[in-house]
Design a protein around this motif. Structure first.
Motif, PDB file in Angstrom:
ATOM      1  N   ALA A  34      27.385  96.069 148.240  1.00 32.59           N
ATOM      2  CA  ALA A  34      27.748  95.590 146.903  1.00 32.59           C
ATOM      3  C   ALA A  34      27.229  96.490 145.783  1.00 32.59           C
ATOM      4  O   ALA A  34      27.563  96.287 144.621  1.00 32.59           O
ATOM      5  N   ALA A  35      26.431  97.476 146.128  1.00 34.20           N
ATOM      6  CA  ALA A  35      25.846  98.342 145.102  1.00 34.20           C
ATOM      7  C   ALA A  35      26.931  99.118 144.369  1.00 34.20           C
ATOM      8  O   ALA A  35      27.851  99.654 144.975  1.00 34.20           O
ATOM      9  N   ASP A  36      26.798  99.146 143.059  1.00 33.21           N
ATOM     10  CA  ASP A  36      27.713  99.907 142.217  1.00 33.21           C
ATOM     11  C   ASP A  36      26.876 100.763 141.273  1.00 33.21           C
ATOM     12  O   ASP A  36      25.661 100.866 141.436  1.00 33.21           O
ATOM     13  N   ASP A  37      27.511 101.371 140.300  1.00 30.36           N
ATOM     14  CA  ASP A  37      26.772 102.258 139.394  1.00 30.36           C
ATOM     15  C   ASP A  37      25.655 101.538 138.646  1.00 30.36           C
ATOM     16  O   ASP A  37      24.644 102.145 138.309  1.00 30.36           O
ATOM     17  N   MET A  38      25.830 100.259 138.397  1.00 31.40           N
ATOM     18  CA  MET A  38      24.805  99.482 137.695  1.00 31.40           C
ATOM     19  C   MET A  38      23.657  99.092 138.629  1.00 31.40           C
ATOM     20  O   MET A  38      22.496  99.175 138.254  1.00 31.40           O
ATOM     21  N   THR A  39      23.979  98.659 139.836  1.00 33.22           N
ATOM     22  CA  THR A  39      22.963  98.071 140.720  1.00 33.22           C
ATOM     23  C   THR A  39      22.348  99.049 141.730  1.00 33.22           C
ATOM     24  O   THR A  39      21.278  98.779 142.266  1.00 33.22           O
ATOM     25  N   ALA A  40      22.997 100.168 141.995  1.00 38.51           N
ATOM     26  CA  ALA A  40      22.496 101.105 143.006  1.00 38.51           C
ATOM     27  C   ALA A  40      21.087 101.624 142.707  1.00 38.51           C
ATOM     28  O   ALA A  40      20.263 101.706 143.622  1.00 38.51           O
ATOM     29  N   PRO A  41      20.761 101.969 141.464  1.00 43.94           N
ATOM     30  CA  PRO A  41      19.402 102.455 141.215  1.00 43.94           C
ATOM     31  C   PRO A  41      18.315 101.422 141.571  1.00 43.94           C
ATOM     32  O   PRO A  41      17.265 101.786 142.100  1.00 43.94           O
ATOM     33  N   LEU A  42      18.583 100.146 141.295  1.00 39.72           N
ATOM     34  CA  LEU A  42      17.598  99.121 141.639  1.00 39.72           C
ATOM     35  C   LEU A  42      17.524  98.926 143.163  1.00 39.72           C
ATOM     36  O   LEU A  42      16.426  98.773 143.714  1.00 39.72           O
ATOM     37  N   GLN A  43      18.671  98.961 143.838  1.00 39.34           N
ATOM     38  CA  GLN A  43      18.670  98.879 145.296  1.00 39.34           C
ATOM     39  C   GLN A  43      17.849 100.018 145.901  1.00 39.34           C
ATOM     40  O   GLN A  43      17.080  99.815 146.834  1.00 39.34           O
ATOM     41  N   LYS A  44      18.028 101.209 145.365  1.00 42.63           N
ATOM     42  CA  LYS A  44      17.282 102.373 145.842  1.00 42.63           C
ATOM     43  C   LYS A  44      15.781 102.184 145.620  1.00 42.63           C
ATOM     44  O   LYS A  44      14.974 102.384 146.533  1.00 42.63           O
ATOM     45  N   LEU A  45      15.418 101.775 144.420  1.00 45.35           N
ATOM     46  CA  LEU A  45      14.009 101.570 144.081  1.00 45.35           C
ATOM     47  C   LEU A  45      13.369 100.526 144.999  1.00 45.35           C
ATOM     48  O   LEU A  45      12.292 100.756 145.565  1.00 45.35           O
ATOM     49  N   ILE A  46      14.022  99.401 145.153  1.00 43.98           N
ATOM     50  CA  ILE A  46      13.475  98.328 145.988  1.00 43.98           C
ATOM     51  C   ILE A  46      13.378  98.760 147.443  1.00 43.98           C
ATOM     52  O   ILE A  46      12.366  98.523 148.111  1.00 43.98           O
ATOM     53  N   THR A  47      14.423  99.398 147.943  1.00 45.74           N
ATOM     54  CA  THR A  47      14.415  99.807 149.351  1.00 45.74           C
ATOM     55  C   THR A  47      13.324 100.838 149.612  1.00 45.74           C
ATOM     56  O   THR A  47      12.594 100.735 150.605  1.00 45.74           O
ATOM     57  N   GLU A  48      13.189 101.804 148.723  1.00 45.33           N
ATOM     58  CA  GLU A  48      12.190 102.848 148.952  1.00 45.33           C
ATOM     59  C   GLU A  48      10.766 102.364 148.714  1.00 45.33           C
ATOM     60  O   GLU A  48       9.893 102.539 149.576  1.00 45.33           O
ATOM     61  N   TRP A  49      10.521 101.771 147.558  1.00 43.14           N
ATOM     62  CA  TRP A  49       9.138 101.487 147.183  1.00 43.14           C
ATOM     63  C   TRP A  49       8.646 100.141 147.677  1.00 43.14           C
ATOM     64  O   TRP A  49       7.514 100.045 148.157  1.00 43.14           O
TER      65      TRP A  49
END
Length: 133
Positions: A34-49
């Motif tokens: 479901a990640a899009d241009d708006m939500t992908a950065p937060l998904q990345k941050l949460i998944t990594e950190w």
């Protein structure tokens, strides 16, 4: 999965694996897909950190981390995240009786409203799980 370039790298992969092990493939697949241009950065941050860095540290086991998450989410009155992490806690070996004790502890230290909202989420998730079996 996703072909998003930001969803690559060692820390992302480590986080994705831990996130899947705790929350399950179905939930993680939906979140990433479901990640899009708006939500992908937060998904990345949460998944990594959150998942790769913090959940990946060996100093606390996943069961202990799940206990902490349930207590913090209940105290912060975050029922949506509470529902997600209830399933994760059960996957990590936390029992239903122990979850009940977390809610009681929250009632004493954080107040009845927080505990009542947490209890509502607990009951809903347990009913969903029981219906799936």
């Amino acid at each position: 999965m996703s072909n998003r370039p930001e969803f690559q790298g060692e820390l992302f992969e480590k986080g994705l694996q831990i996130r899947r092990e705790v929350l399950g493939d179905a939930y993680v697949n939906r979140s990433v897909a479901a990640a899009d241009d708006m939500t992908a950065p937060l998904q990345k941050l949460i998944t990594e950190w959150c998942w790769g860095e913090v959940w990946g540290r060996p100093q606390l086991d996943r069961r202990t981390r799940s206990f902490l998450n349930l207590a913090m989410l209940a105290a912060l009155n975050r029922p949506n995240e509470m529902r997600i992490h209830l399933r994760g806690a059960l996957n990590n070996g936390v029992t239903r009786e122990e979850i009940r004790e977390v809610v009681l502890q929250v009632a004493i230290y954080c107040g009845a409203p927080a505990a009542l909202d947490a209890q509502k989420a607990v009951v809903e998730v347990f009913k969903e799980i029981d219906a799936e079996e």
